[in-house]
Design a protein around this motif. Structure first.
Motif, PDB file in Angstrom:
ATOM      1  N   LYS A   1       1.160  -0.918  -0.237  1.00  0.00           N
ATOM      2  CA  LYS A   1       0.396  -0.207  -0.161  1.00  0.00           C
ATOM      3  C   LYS A   1       0.906   0.860   0.120  1.00  0.00           C
ATOM      4  CE  LYS A   1      -3.782   2.418   2.264  1.00  0.00           C
ATOM      5  NZ  LYS A   1      -4.698   1.987   3.541  1.00  0.00           N
ATOM      6  N   ARG A   2       1.567   1.754   0.814  1.00  0.00           N
ATOM      7  CA  ARG A   2       2.866   2.172   1.059  1.00  0.00           C
ATOM      8  C   ARG A   2       3.165   2.575  -0.924  1.00  0.00           C
ATOM      9  NH1 ARG A   2       4.402   0.639   5.940  1.00  0.00           N
ATOM     10  NH2 ARG A   2       6.272  -0.386   5.006  1.00  0.00           N
ATOM     11  N   SER A   3       4.104   0.817  -1.105  1.00  0.00           N
ATOM     12  CA  SER A   3       4.656   1.509  -3.152  1.00  0.00           C
ATOM     13  C   SER A   3       3.473   1.993  -3.580  1.00  0.00           C
ATOM     14  CB  SER A   3       5.335   0.053  -2.275  1.00  0.00           C
ATOM     15  OG  SER A   3       6.157   0.244  -3.863  1.00  0.00           O
ATOM     16  N   SER A   4       2.145   1.634  -3.210  1.00  0.00           N
ATOM     17  CA  SER A   4       1.315   1.593  -4.727  1.00  0.00           C
ATOM     18  C   SER A   4       1.302   3.815  -4.945  1.00  0.00           C
ATOM     19  CB  SER A   4       0.319   1.508  -4.224  1.00  0.00           C
ATOM     20  OG  SER A   4      -0.518   1.631  -2.754  1.00  0.00           O
ATOM     21  N   PHE A   5       1.704   4.442  -3.475  1.00  0.00           N
ATOM     22  CA  PHE A   5       1.587   5.819  -3.794  1.00  0.00           C
ATOM     23  C   PHE A   5       2.722   6.523  -4.750  1.00  0.00           C
ATOM     24  CE2 PHE A   5       0.483   5.110   0.720  1.00  0.00           C
ATOM     25  CZ  PHE A   5      -0.781   5.906   0.047  1.00  0.00           C
ATOM     26  N   PHE A   6       4.200   5.501  -5.001  1.00  0.00           N
ATOM     27  CA  PHE A   6       4.765   5.858  -6.423  1.00  0.00           C
ATOM     28  C   PHE A   6       4.165   5.646  -7.933  1.00  0.00           C
ATOM     29  CE2 PHE A   6       6.616   5.414  -1.663  1.00  0.00           C
ATOM     30  CZ  PHE A   6       7.471   7.096  -1.777  1.00  0.00           C
ATOM     31  N   LEU A   7       3.346   5.317  -7.367  1.00  0.00           N
ATOM     32  CA  LEU A   7       3.168   4.220  -8.768  1.00  0.00           C
ATOM     33  C   LEU A   7       2.278   5.385 -10.007  1.00  0.00           C
ATOM     34  CD1 LEU A   7       1.010   0.583  -8.598  1.00  0.00           C
ATOM     35  CD2 LEU A   7       3.178   1.306  -9.527  1.00  0.00           C
ATOM     36  N   SER A   8       2.473   5.715 -11.128  1.00  0.00           N
ATOM     37  CA  SER A   8       3.055   5.904 -11.915  1.00  0.00           C
ATOM     38  C   SER A   8       0.025   5.770 -12.023  1.00  0.00           C
ATOM     39  CB  SER A   8       2.997   6.008 -13.510  1.00  0.00           C
ATOM     40  OG  SER A   8       1.938   7.078 -14.300  1.00  0.00           O
ATOM     41  N   GLU A   9      -0.041   7.267 -12.226  1.00  0.00           N
ATOM     42  CA  GLU A   9      -2.028   7.234 -12.608  1.00  0.00           C
ATOM     43  C   GLU A   9      -1.695   5.941 -13.929  1.00  0.00           C
ATOM     44  OE1 GLU A   9      -3.395  10.509 -12.691  1.00  0.00           O
ATOM     45  OE2 GLU A   9      -2.899  10.964 -10.633  1.00  0.00           O
ATOM     46  N   GLU A  10      -1.240   6.139 -15.032  1.00  0.00           N
ATOM     47  CA  GLU A  10      -1.171   5.452 -16.183  1.00  0.00           C
ATOM     48  C   GLU A  10      -1.371   4.156 -15.699  1.00  0.00           C
ATOM     49  OE1 GLU A  10       1.438   4.289 -18.891  1.00  0.00           O
ATOM     50  OE2 GLU A  10       3.345   5.683 -17.732  1.00  0.00           O
ATOM     51  N   TYR A  11      -0.897   3.373 -14.321  1.00  0.00           N
ATOM     52  CA  TYR A  11      -0.997   1.901 -13.846  1.00  0.00           C
ATOM     53  C   TYR A  11      -2.372   1.375 -12.683  1.00  0.00           C
ATOM     54  CZ  TYR A  11       3.623   1.810 -15.724  1.00  0.00           C
ATOM     55  OH  TYR A  11       4.997   2.145 -16.900  1.00  0.00           O
ATOM     56  N   LYS A  12      -3.247   0.052 -13.807  1.00  0.00           N
ATOM     57  CA  LYS A  12      -4.112  -0.151 -12.356  1.00  0.00           C
ATOM     58  C   LYS A  12      -3.136  -1.187 -11.804  1.00  0.00           C
ATOM     59  CE  LYS A  12      -8.990  -1.179 -12.483  1.00  0.00           C
ATOM     60  NZ  LYS A  12     -10.237  -2.023 -13.266  1.00  0.00           N
ATOM     61  N   CYS A  13      -3.876  -1.114 -10.411  1.00  0.00           N
ATOM     62  CA  CYS A  13      -2.855  -2.483  -9.580  1.00  0.00           C
ATOM     63  C   CYS A  13      -4.336  -3.387  -8.762  1.00  0.00           C
ATOM     64  CB  CYS A  13      -2.348  -2.421  -8.857  1.00  0.00           C
ATOM     65  SG  CYS A  13      -1.375  -2.989  -7.752  1.00  0.00           S
ATOM     66  N   LYS A  14      -4.167  -4.650  -9.159  1.00  0.00           N
ATOM     67  CA  LYS A  14      -4.706  -6.360  -8.821  1.00  0.00           C
ATOM     68  C   LYS A  14      -3.971  -7.250  -7.779  1.00  0.00           C
ATOM     69  CE  LYS A  14      -8.083  -9.313 -10.470  1.00  0.00           C
ATOM     70  NZ  LYS A  14      -8.056 -10.292 -11.657  1.00  0.00           N
ATOM     71  N   VAL A  15      -4.777  -7.411  -6.688  1.00  0.00           N
ATOM     72  CA  VAL A  15      -3.815  -7.425  -5.671  1.00  0.00           C
ATOM     73  C   VAL A  15      -4.536  -8.883  -5.708  1.00  0.00           C
ATOM     74  CG1 VAL A  15      -3.023  -7.996  -3.252  1.00  0.00           C
ATOM     75  CG2 VAL A  15      -2.923  -5.968  -4.641  1.00  0.00           C
ATOM     76  N   THR A  16      -4.034 -10.224  -6.417  1.00  0.00           N
ATOM     77  CA  THR A  16      -4.769 -11.744  -5.997  1.00  0.00           C
ATOM     78  C   THR A  16      -4.215 -12.386  -5.018  1.00  0.00           C
ATOM     79  OG1 THR A  16      -5.369 -11.804  -8.270  1.00  0.00           O
ATOM     80  CG2 THR A  16      -5.307 -13.778  -6.932  1.00  0.00           C
ATOM     81  N   VAL A  17      -4.749 -13.037  -3.493  1.00  0.00           N
ATOM     82  CA  VAL A  17      -3.636 -13.348  -2.519  1.00  0.00           C
ATOM     83  C   VAL A  17      -5.169 -15.227  -3.056  1.00  0.00           C
ATOM     84  CG1 VAL A  17      -3.347 -13.578  -0.728  1.00  0.00           C
ATOM     85  CG2 VAL A  17      -3.204 -11.084  -1.961  1.00  0.00           C
ATOM     86  N   LEU A  18      -3.766 -16.041  -2.271  1.00  0.00           N
ATOM     87  CA  LEU A  18      -5.032 -17.542  -1.841  1.00  0.00           C
ATOM     88  C   LEU A  18      -4.687 -17.473  -0.603  1.00  0.00           C
ATOM     89  CD1 LEU A  18      -6.664 -19.677  -3.478  1.00  0.00           C
ATOM     90  CD2 LEU A  18      -4.151 -20.008  -3.119  1.00  0.00           C
ATOM     91  N   LEU A  19      -5.490 -17.887   0.233  1.00  0.00           N
ATOM     92  CA  LEU A  19      -4.423 -18.553   1.588  1.00  0.00           C
ATOM     93  C   LEU A  19      -4.803 -19.534   1.328  1.00  0.00           C
ATOM     94  CD1 LEU A  19      -4.317 -17.646   4.807  1.00  0.00           C
ATOM     95  CD2 LEU A  19      -6.909 -17.617   4.893  1.00  0.00           C
ATOM     96  N   ASN A  20      -4.294 -20.586   1.990  1.00  0.00           N
ATOM     97  CA  ASN A  20      -4.357 -21.735   1.526  1.00  0.00           C
ATOM     98  C   ASN A  20      -5.176 -22.677   3.142  1.00  0.00           C
ATOM     99  OD1 ASN A  20      -4.097 -24.788   0.490  1.00  0.00           O
ATOM    100  ND2 ASN A  20      -2.694 -24.268  -0.898  1.00  0.00           N
ATOM    101  N   ILE A  21      -5.658 -22.637   2.840  1.00  0.00           N
ATOM    102  CA  ILE A  21      -6.371 -23.798   4.526  1.00  0.00           C
ATOM    103  C   ILE A  21      -6.333 -25.355   4.427  1.00  0.00           C
ATOM    104  CG2 ILE A  21      -7.219 -21.519   5.146  1.00  0.00           C
ATOM    105  CD1 ILE A  21      -9.612 -22.760   5.026  1.00  0.00           C
TER     106      ILE A  21
END
Length: 138
Positions: free
Chosen positions: A25-45
């Motif tokens: 999230k902190r790192s996302s502040f430095f992204l250019s507006e041309e980039y859209k970020c998607k986060v995919t997380v799998l919790l393997n239980i």
């Protein structure tokens, strides 16, 4: 341009996942507006013997959902819980994801890495330059 950050997480890595998502999230502040970020997380239980576990499955699921809300504040999210036994580990998760994603770039991240706040901006800018000359790169 869509960058998809992909994370496979086991229950014992849930605290590391939290630190990683806060850093992203902190790192996302430095992204250019041309980039859209998607986060995919799998919790393997599905790899835990929950009957003999001191901690409950619900503890991890609840924390995972809280982390999903945190991540939703800065990215499109795709948080999944695997409990069917179809995905046994990191590679099978990535293999299935690659078949279905429509993102321009995929960034695989382990939960135990520590990185600079400018890492995402550096990776996305490098990927954009490489994409102009190379079809595939790691």
């Amino acid at each position: 341009m869509v960058f998809e950050i992909v994370i496979h997480c086991l229950p014992q890595e849930i605290d590391d996942l939290q630190q990683t998502l806060v850093a992203l999230k902190r790192s996302s502040f430095f992204l250019s507006e041309e980039y859209k970020c998607k986060v995919t997380v799998l919790l393997n239980i599905n790899l835990v013997d929950w009957e003999n576990s001191i901690m409950s499955k619900n503890y991890f699921i609840n924390k995972f959902r809280i982390l999903e809300d945190l991540t939703n504040s800065w990215a499109d999210v795709n948080f999944k819980i695997e409990d069917t036994g179809d995905i046994l580990g990191n590679f099978s998760f990535h293999r299935e994801l690659y078949k279905s994603t429509n993102s321009n770039f995929i960034i695989n991240i382990d939960t135990d890495i520590v990185f600079s706040e400018t890492l995402l901006a550096n990776i996305t800018n490098s990927a954009k330059l490489l994409n102009e000359s190379e079809k595939y790169f790691i």
